[in-house]
Motif scaffolding. Structure first.
Motif, PDB file in Angstrom:
ATOM      1  N   GLU A 155       0.634  -0.929  -0.004  1.00  0.00           N
ATOM      2  CA  GLU A 155      -0.082  -0.045   0.004  1.00  0.00           C
ATOM      3  C   GLU A 155       0.831   1.295  -0.008  1.00  0.00           C
ATOM      4  O   GLU A 155       1.829   1.408   0.889  1.00  0.00           O
ATOM      5  N   SER A 157       1.245   5.335   0.478  1.00  0.00           N
ATOM      6  CA  SER A 157       0.595   6.674   1.073  1.00  0.00           C
ATOM      7  C   SER A 157       1.458   7.670   1.047  1.00  0.00           C
ATOM      8  O   SER A 157       2.739   7.424   1.213  1.00  0.00           O
ATOM      9  N   ASP A 158       0.897   8.929   1.529  1.00  0.00           N
ATOM     10  CA  ASP A 158       1.907  10.138   1.539  1.00  0.00           C
ATOM     11  C   ASP A 158       2.450   9.961   2.866  1.00  0.00           C
ATOM     12  O   ASP A 158       1.743   9.467   3.785  1.00  0.00           O
ATOM     13  N   TYR A 159       3.503  10.299   2.915  1.00  0.00           N
ATOM     14  CA  TYR A 159       4.265  10.724   4.274  1.00  0.00           C
ATOM     15  C   TYR A 159       3.705  11.503   4.985  1.00  0.00           C
ATOM     16  O   TYR A 159       3.415  12.636   4.645  1.00  0.00           O
ATOM     17  N   ASP A 163       5.459   9.133  10.463  1.00  0.00           N
ATOM     18  CA  ASP A 163       6.286   8.054   9.823  1.00  0.00           C
ATOM     19  C   ASP A 163       7.697   8.228  10.093  1.00  0.00           C
ATOM     20  O   ASP A 163       8.504   7.139   9.801  1.00  0.00           O
ATOM     21  N   LYS A 202       6.996  14.231  -4.531  1.00  0.00           N
ATOM     22  CA  LYS A 202       6.143  13.319  -3.776  1.00  0.00           C
ATOM     23  C   LYS A 202       6.870  12.451  -3.010  1.00  0.00           C
ATOM     24  O   LYS A 202       7.931  11.751  -3.253  1.00  0.00           O
ATOM     25  N   LYS A 204       6.317   9.396  -0.298  1.00  0.00           N
ATOM     26  CA  LYS A 204       5.646   8.505  -0.362  1.00  0.00           C
ATOM     27  C   LYS A 204       6.297   7.171   0.658  1.00  0.00           C
ATOM     28  O   LYS A 204       7.457   6.888   0.744  1.00  0.00           O
ATOM     29  N   ARG A 207       3.863   0.276   2.379  1.00  0.00           N
ATOM     30  CA  ARG A 207       3.277  -0.609   3.720  1.00  0.00           C
ATOM     31  C   ARG A 207       3.079  -2.005   3.180  1.00  0.00           C
ATOM     32  O   ARG A 207       2.541  -2.288   2.163  1.00  0.00           O
ATOM     33  N   TYR A 215      10.448   3.447   1.722  1.00  0.00           N
ATOM     34  CA  TYR A 215      10.000   4.888   1.101  1.00  0.00           C
ATOM     35  C   TYR A 215      10.582   5.435  -0.006  1.00  0.00           C
ATOM     36  O   TYR A 215      11.661   4.781  -0.548  1.00  0.00           O
ATOM     37  N   SER A 241       6.629  -0.221  -6.503  1.00  0.00           N
ATOM     38  CA  SER A 241       6.062   1.378  -6.313  1.00  0.00           C
ATOM     39  C   SER A 241       6.421   2.344  -7.286  1.00  0.00           C
ATOM     40  O   SER A 241       5.524   3.176  -7.620  1.00  0.00           O
TER      41      SER A 241
END
Length: 380
Positions: A155, A157-159, A163, A202, A204, A207, A215, A241
């Protein structure tokens, strides 16, 4: 002939603020908008770093500047002192007077006195090549095109700020990196990827089953080209990713550069060799650098403790100085700071030495020294 004050370190808030104003004005004129460089580079262009902001003045006005930020790079079991040079500029009205060269002379003198071993600069223009900064072909490049992929395992997602502890742990598990405290990491991850002009960023996290495993920090140029600024963690998560982000952001392609000898970040896909690391490099203190790398050499070469590293004729022009590697009765002399920088960190150019010597064995087993991709979060 006009007389100017300096070069000297910023000594007070007034000089510091005048220096920041100059930097922002120069970059505004060059790029057509007003950037806030001190926000994007919070450590380099900080009042806490003002003694490493070298300026020239005309009256009370700062008219030329060069700055550097001291950092540590961890290379396996060794720690080297580096300085990132940035914000080198001169007011348009005062150019062609050699001011940048004078300021950079002072920067190099101060770096050497401060114990800096290697200098990094983002530029590749002749201002730096004339000073024997060299470009190093130390990277290999992966290229991604957006395609349909099975991403069900991960998955993206935005940082978010919470995190950072997990990201820092992932980053600090790697053996070739800049040294970062968690608080410093948090500051630069929130400021360094700063959207301006034709650049977007960006940040990211990836997970698996709710746990952060990797990341990616992606720079987007003109909404078409993706450039991976930083990516650490689980290899297949990074690979998948980058492909997914390339497709979702409708990019023509994304490029991802890693050091040729970086096995931890190596992907199982085709790559292109002979890619330049970003920016330019110059050894500032040869003997100190090589002794700082002694632990690294011990891992690869059995006579590491018996090698002598000697810099000869330090006071003459650096392009003609001699940099010696000596093992017992064997000696190799490299002429010029640019050539020794390339040998230590880049190509093995033709050397007139026999394959049956200890020096040949040392070079073959130990060099080049790996360096992280220089346009990462610390690149300032």
């Amino acid at each position: 002939m006009k007389k100017y004050l300096g070069p000297k370190s910023c000594s007070n808030r007034e000089e510091f603020e005048s220096a920041i104003e100059l930097i922002n004005n120069v970059f505004r004129i060059s790029n057509g908008f007003k950037p806030t460089m001190h926000i994007e580079f919070p450590y380099l262009l900080s009042e806490n770093n003002k003694e490493n902001i070298i300026i020239m003045k005309s009256g009370n006005e700062v008219i030329s500047i060069a700055s550097y930020l001291k950092r540590d790079i961890i290379i396996e079991d060794s720690n080297i002192k580096v300085a990132s040079i940035g914000a080198v500029c001169t007011d348009e009205k005062y150019r062609k007077n050699g001011l940048s060269s004078q300021v950079l002379d002072k920067v190099e003198e101060k770096m050497r006195n401060d114990g800096v071993e290697l200098a990094l600069v983002s530029g590749t223009r002749t201002l730096y090549s004339r000073r024997n900064f060299v470009k190093i072909k130390s990277m290999k490049r992966y290229e991604f095109k957006g395609k349909e992929i099975n991403f069900n395992r991960y998955e993206i997602s935005d940082y978010i700020d919470s995190d950072i502890l997990y990201i820092a742990k992932i980053y600090n598990s790697y053996n070739c990196r800049f040294r970062r405290s968690i608080s410093e990491f948090k500051t630069i991850i929130n400021s360094r990827p700063f959207n301006w002009g034709k650049l977007e960023y960006k940040t990211k996290v990836i997970r698996k089953e709710g746990r952060i495993v990797a990341y990616i920090i992606l720079q987007i140029i003109d909404k078409k080209l993706g450039v991976v600024v930083e990516a650490f963690g689980k290899i297949d998560a990074i690979d998948i990713s980058i492909s997914k982000l390339t497709k979702e952001l409708n990019l023509d392609k994304t490029i991802y550069d890693i050091n040729i000898d970086d096995k931890l970040n190596e992907l199982e896909r085709e790559y292109e060799l002979g890619i330049y690391n970003r920016g330019s490099f110059k050894i500032i203190n040869y003997e100190k650098l090589m002794n700082s790398l002694r632990n690294y050499f011990r891992q690869y070469y059995e006579y590491a403790d018996d090698i002598e590293f000697i810099e000869i004729e330090q006071n003459i022009e650096k392009s003609k100085a001699i940099y010696r590697i000596k093992i017992y009765d064997e000696t190799l002399d490299i002429v010029g700071i640019g050539n020794i920088t390339e040998l230590i960190f880049g190509k093995h150019y033709d050397l007139d030495i026999s394959e049956n010597t200890r020096i040949y064995s040392f070079i073959k087993k130990s060099l080049p020294i790996p360096l992280p991709y220089m346009e990462n979060l610390n690149y300032q």
